[in-house]
Design a protein around this motif. Structure first.
Motif, PDB file in Angstrom:
ATOM      1  N   PRO A 140      15.878  -1.852 -15.072  1.00  0.00           N
ATOM      2  CA  PRO A 140      15.337  -1.457 -16.381  1.00  0.00           C
ATOM      3  C   PRO A 140      14.665  -2.606 -17.135  1.00  0.00           C
ATOM      4  O   PRO A 140      13.946  -2.366 -18.107  1.00  0.00           O
ATOM      5  CB  PRO A 140      16.579  -0.949 -17.132  1.00  0.00           C
ATOM      6  N   ASP A 141      14.915  -3.847 -16.688  1.00  0.00           N
ATOM      7  CA  ASP A 141      14.299  -4.999 -17.342  1.00  0.00           C
ATOM      8  C   ASP A 141      12.880  -5.255 -16.854  1.00  0.00           C
ATOM      9  O   ASP A 141      12.174  -6.108 -17.417  1.00  0.00           O
ATOM     10  CB  ASP A 141      15.132  -6.252 -17.066  1.00  0.00           C
ATOM     11  N   LEU A 142      12.427  -4.541 -15.815  1.00  0.00           N
ATOM     12  CA  LEU A 142      11.136  -4.810 -15.185  1.00  0.00           C
ATOM     13  C   LEU A 142      10.077  -3.842 -15.717  1.00  0.00           C
ATOM     14  O   LEU A 142      10.131  -2.634 -15.442  1.00  0.00           O
ATOM     15  CB  LEU A 142      11.270  -4.665 -13.668  1.00  0.00           C
ATOM     16  N   PRO A 143       9.079  -4.317 -16.477  1.00  0.00           N
ATOM     17  CA  PRO A 143       8.064  -3.413 -17.026  1.00  0.00           C
ATOM     18  C   PRO A 143       7.103  -2.907 -15.952  1.00  0.00           C
ATOM     19  O   PRO A 143       6.694  -3.664 -15.052  1.00  0.00           O
ATOM     20  CB  PRO A 143       7.326  -4.277 -18.060  1.00  0.00           C
ATOM     21  N   VAL A 144       6.764  -1.633 -16.061  1.00  0.00           N
ATOM     22  CA  VAL A 144       5.863  -0.992 -15.103  1.00  0.00           C
ATOM     23  C   VAL A 144       4.609  -0.535 -15.843  1.00  0.00           C
ATOM     24  O   VAL A 144       4.696   0.156 -16.862  1.00  0.00           O
ATOM     25  CB  VAL A 144       6.539   0.214 -14.420  1.00  0.00           C
ATOM     26  N   LEU A 195       4.753   7.860 -10.189  1.00  0.00           N
ATOM     27  CA  LEU A 195       5.745   8.333 -11.158  1.00  0.00           C
ATOM     28  C   LEU A 195       7.148   8.201 -10.584  1.00  0.00           C
ATOM     29  O   LEU A 195       8.083   7.755 -11.268  1.00  0.00           O
ATOM     30  CB  LEU A 195       5.451   9.786 -11.538  1.00  0.00           C
ATOM     31  N   ASP A 196       7.300   8.584  -9.296  1.00  0.00           N
ATOM     32  CA  ASP A 196       8.612   8.457  -8.644  1.00  0.00           C
ATOM     33  C   ASP A 196       9.035   6.987  -8.564  1.00  0.00           C
ATOM     34  O   ASP A 196      10.197   6.652  -8.782  1.00  0.00           O
ATOM     35  CB  ASP A 196       8.574   9.059  -7.241  1.00  0.00           C
ATOM     36  N   LEU A 197       8.076   6.116  -8.244  1.00  0.00           N
ATOM     37  CA  LEU A 197       8.377   4.679  -8.170  1.00  0.00           C
ATOM     38  C   LEU A 197       8.815   4.151  -9.526  1.00  0.00           C
ATOM     39  O   LEU A 197       9.793   3.391  -9.628  1.00  0.00           O
ATOM     40  CB  LEU A 197       7.150   3.918  -7.674  1.00  0.00           C
ATOM     41  N   CYS A 198       8.098   4.594 -10.555  1.00  0.00           N
ATOM     42  CA  CYS A 198       8.441   4.156 -11.912  1.00  0.00           C
ATOM     43  C   CYS A 198       9.867   4.572 -12.250  1.00  0.00           C
ATOM     44  O   CYS A 198      10.647   3.767 -12.783  1.00  0.00           O
ATOM     45  CB  CYS A 198       7.445   4.757 -12.908  1.00  0.00           C
ATOM     46  N   GLU A 199      10.234   5.818 -11.948  1.00  0.00           N
ATOM     47  CA  GLU A 199      11.588   6.304 -12.262  1.00  0.00           C
ATOM     48  C   GLU A 199      12.653   5.505 -11.513  1.00  0.00           C
ATOM     49  O   GLU A 199      13.696   5.160 -12.067  1.00  0.00           O
ATOM     50  CB  GLU A 199      11.697   7.792 -11.918  1.00  0.00           C
ATOM     51  N   ALA A 216       8.958   8.598 -18.324  1.00  0.00           N
ATOM     52  CA  ALA A 216       9.775   8.145 -17.193  1.00  0.00           C
ATOM     53  C   ALA A 216      10.213   6.691 -17.355  1.00  0.00           C
ATOM     54  O   ALA A 216      11.010   6.196 -16.562  1.00  0.00           O
ATOM     55  CB  ALA A 216       8.995   8.310 -15.897  1.00  0.00           C
ATOM     56  N   GLY A 217       9.660   6.009 -18.368  1.00  0.00           N
ATOM     57  CA  GLY A 217      10.090   4.644 -18.635  1.00  0.00           C
ATOM     58  C   GLY A 217       9.042   3.590 -18.402  1.00  0.00           C
ATOM     59  O   GLY A 217       9.333   2.390 -18.495  1.00  0.00           O
ATOM     60  N   ALA A 218       7.794   3.995 -18.084  1.00  0.00           N
ATOM     61  CA  ALA A 218       6.725   3.012 -17.888  1.00  0.00           C
ATOM     62  C   ALA A 218       6.482   2.255 -19.182  1.00  0.00           C
ATOM     63  O   ALA A 218       6.595   2.815 -20.283  1.00  0.00           O
ATOM     64  CB  ALA A 218       5.445   3.709 -17.430  1.00  0.00           C
ATOM     65  N   THR A 250       0.808  -1.220   0.000  1.00  0.00           N
ATOM     66  CA  THR A 250       0.000   0.000   0.000  1.00  0.00           C
ATOM     67  C   THR A 250       0.844   1.275   0.000  1.00  0.00           C
ATOM     68  O   THR A 250       0.318   2.367   0.205  1.00  0.00           O
ATOM     69  CB  THR A 250      -0.942  -0.002   1.226  1.00  0.00           C
ATOM     70  N   SER A 251       2.141   1.133  -0.228  1.00  0.00           N
ATOM     71  CA  SER A 251       2.979   2.333  -0.389  1.00  0.00           C
ATOM     72  C   SER A 251       4.091   2.029  -1.378  1.00  0.00           C
ATOM     73  O   SER A 251       4.570   0.886  -1.469  1.00  0.00           O
ATOM     74  CB  SER A 251       3.575   2.789   0.943  1.00  0.00           C
ATOM     75  N   ALA A 252       4.485   3.068  -2.118  1.00  0.00           N
ATOM     76  CA  ALA A 252       5.543   2.902  -3.117  1.00  0.00           C
ATOM     77  C   ALA A 252       6.861   2.547  -2.453  1.00  0.00           C
ATOM     78  O   ALA A 252       7.640   1.750  -2.993  1.00  0.00           O
ATOM     79  CB  ALA A 252       5.683   4.173  -3.943  1.00  0.00           C
ATOM     80  N   ALA A 253       7.125   3.120  -1.271  1.00  0.00           N
ATOM     81  CA  ALA A 253       8.388   2.850  -0.571  1.00  0.00           C
ATOM     82  C   ALA A 253       8.480   1.375  -0.179  1.00  0.00           C
ATOM     83  O   ALA A 253       9.519   0.732  -0.351  1.00  0.00           O
ATOM     84  CB  ALA A 253       8.510   3.744   0.664  1.00  0.00           C
TER      85      ALA A 253
END
Length: 461
Positions: free
Chosen positions: A73-77, A62-66, A95-97, A33-36
């Motif tokens: 970088p191999d993990l798709p978001v 967005l911050d999590l995605c970055e 951002a790379g999503a 339940t949290s990005a952290a």
């Protein structure tokens, strides 16, 4: 397709809903339940896809995605955003999503997006693996492959290389028949001798006899001196006759005698000359049909076809498409001094889906073109030829209830013949057997439907 999915949303109810829905559809899931907390979990457990809400308390989606793109970088978001928030979604992509879905959304639509992301990741892994494989691969001489069907071919070549047995290599245009002939020569005890190649279709009929056997001085107009033929030049080595199916019928008995008696008589000469050559012939024609149509001698066929090597089409070689594509990419990037590192996953998917009627030669041409046009450090779908970008496999389906969408029986037959030929790799003898035709009937239908060589001029029948 299954995979492990991490769901991130600061609303517990949303996490539980997505968790239950995706588990029903075969995915293994976890949620935070949290990005952290989610980012911390990614450091100790492996996931295939991340689904995150865009707007959350604390660290945003967005911050999590970055952070994921920077570290994994191999993990798709996949980002979930509110309906109409196109600017936010665009920021996520920048951002790379991998992709985004807008609220409200159907779970079935999310499932399809997750499956696409899984395929995307799998292809990226395959491209990386192939880059390593190209560096480590040795293949057979200069023939690069990792497919089981080609390993069977390599095994056969190993067993026949160090002998003087005549070989007939068959296969579609562009499958590498001359490359195989050269590889056999290099591994034979004749490797110190010459490898002499001639394309029987490229030499005018009137000159081919002189080209093969030579001629004496004054044998014909402009024959101002004696000239040795290709048989004599290949003495002690290997003579490769490409496109032997195009050999004029009147010249075939002379070739048969040269092979049987190991002597040649130059045009206009009185004496025969001994020759010691190993013959390797190649064709993309169905010689058995040519025999039935009296365009090729049966006795010559059995003389050249002591060992038959049938090269599979590229579409039957599985991941060899990507292995060869990476090999050609590295070669042309070096030659053209372009900083191209590899294939994008969507481009790799397009290459795998295409049928490659021109086989390895067509793939090489495609990659050379893509390297020349590439705008980034990898080849994208836009760098590929249009016929590969827009290719659809041909299928024979009668699924419509609308009479205006149904086609004539002649068109159904044309599509079915094309589909059978595609499935059997262009083998017309096998296709004729499946279709219930003799080969002559199949050839007549191919001519009638404009499918010369077994392929329609229409890439999307």
């Amino acid at each position: 397709m299954t995979g492990r999915v991490l769901i991130v949303d600061d609303e517990r109810g949303v996490c539980e809903l997505l968790d239950a829905g995706l588990k029903k559809r075969g995915f293994r899931t976890a949620w935070r339940t949290s990005a952290a907390e989610a980012f911390e979990l990614l450091g100790v457990e492996d996931f295939d896809v991340v689904i995150t809400d865009m707007t959350m308390r604390g660290m945003s989606g967005l911050d999590l995605c970055e952070r994921i793109v920077e570290n994994r970088p191999d993990l798709p978001v996949i980002v979930i955003t509110a309906f109409g928030s196109l600017d936010t979604a665009t920021s996520a992509i920048r951002a790379g999503a991998y992709d985004f879905v807008t609220k409200p959304f159907e779970l079935e639509a999310l499932r399809l997006t997750v499956e696409r992301a899984l395929r995307h990741r799998a292809l990226r892994e395959e491209v990386r693996r192939l880059r390593r494989a190209v560096a480590d691969a040795h293949g057979y001489e200069q023939i690069l492959s990792g497919s089981p069907v080609m390993r069977s071919v390599f095994d056969l070549l190993d067993r026949i290389a160090d002998s003087d047995t005549s070989i007939l290599i068959t296969g579609e245009s562009g499958t590498g028949k001359e490359l195989v002939a050269r590889a056999v020569h290099q591994r034979s005890r004749r490797s110190e001798g010459a490898f002499v190649a001639v394309n029987c279709a490229a030499v005018p009929d009137a000159l081919l006899e002189s080209e093969l056997f030579g001629h004496a001085r004054g044998a014909f107009t402009d024959a101002k001196g004696a000239r040795s033929g290709l048989f004599a030049r290949a003495h002690g080595g290997t003579l490769f006759l490409d496109e032997i199916g195009e050999l004029p019928i009147g010249l075939q008995p002379k070739l048969l005698r040269a092979l049987q008696e190991r002597v040649v008589r130059p045009v206009g000469a009185d004496e025969e000359l001994p020759v010691d050559v190993r013959l390797i012939a190649a064709t993309n024609r169905d010689l058995e049909t040519a025999i039935e149509e009296r365009r090729f001698r049966e006795d010559l066929y059995y003389r050249i076809n002591v060992v038959h090597v049938d090269l599979p089409p590229l579409r039957s070689r599985g991941a060899d498409v990507l292995l060869l594509a990476q090999h050609f990419l590295e070669h042309f990037a070096t030659v053209k001094a372009r900083p191209i590192q590899g294939l994008s996953a969507p481009a790799a998917e397009k290459l795998m889906a295409y049928a490659w009627p021109g086989n390895v030669r067509e793939l090489q041409n495609c990659i050379e073109r893509a390297v020349a046009l590439a705008r980034y450090d990898h080849i994208t779908v836009d760098d590929l030829p249009e016929k590969i970008r827009t290719y659809r496999r041909s299928h024979v389906l009668v699924s419509s209830d609308d009479p205006t969408e149904l086609v004539p029986m002649e068109e159904v037959e044309r599509r079915y013949i094309l589909r059978v030929l595609e499935v059997v790799g262009g083998n017309k003898s096998q296709a004729a057997q499946i279709l219930g035709f003799d080969r002559a009937t199949l050839y007549r239908k191919l001519e009638r439907y404009g499918m010369r060589g077994g392929r329609s001029s229409d890439p999307k029948p």
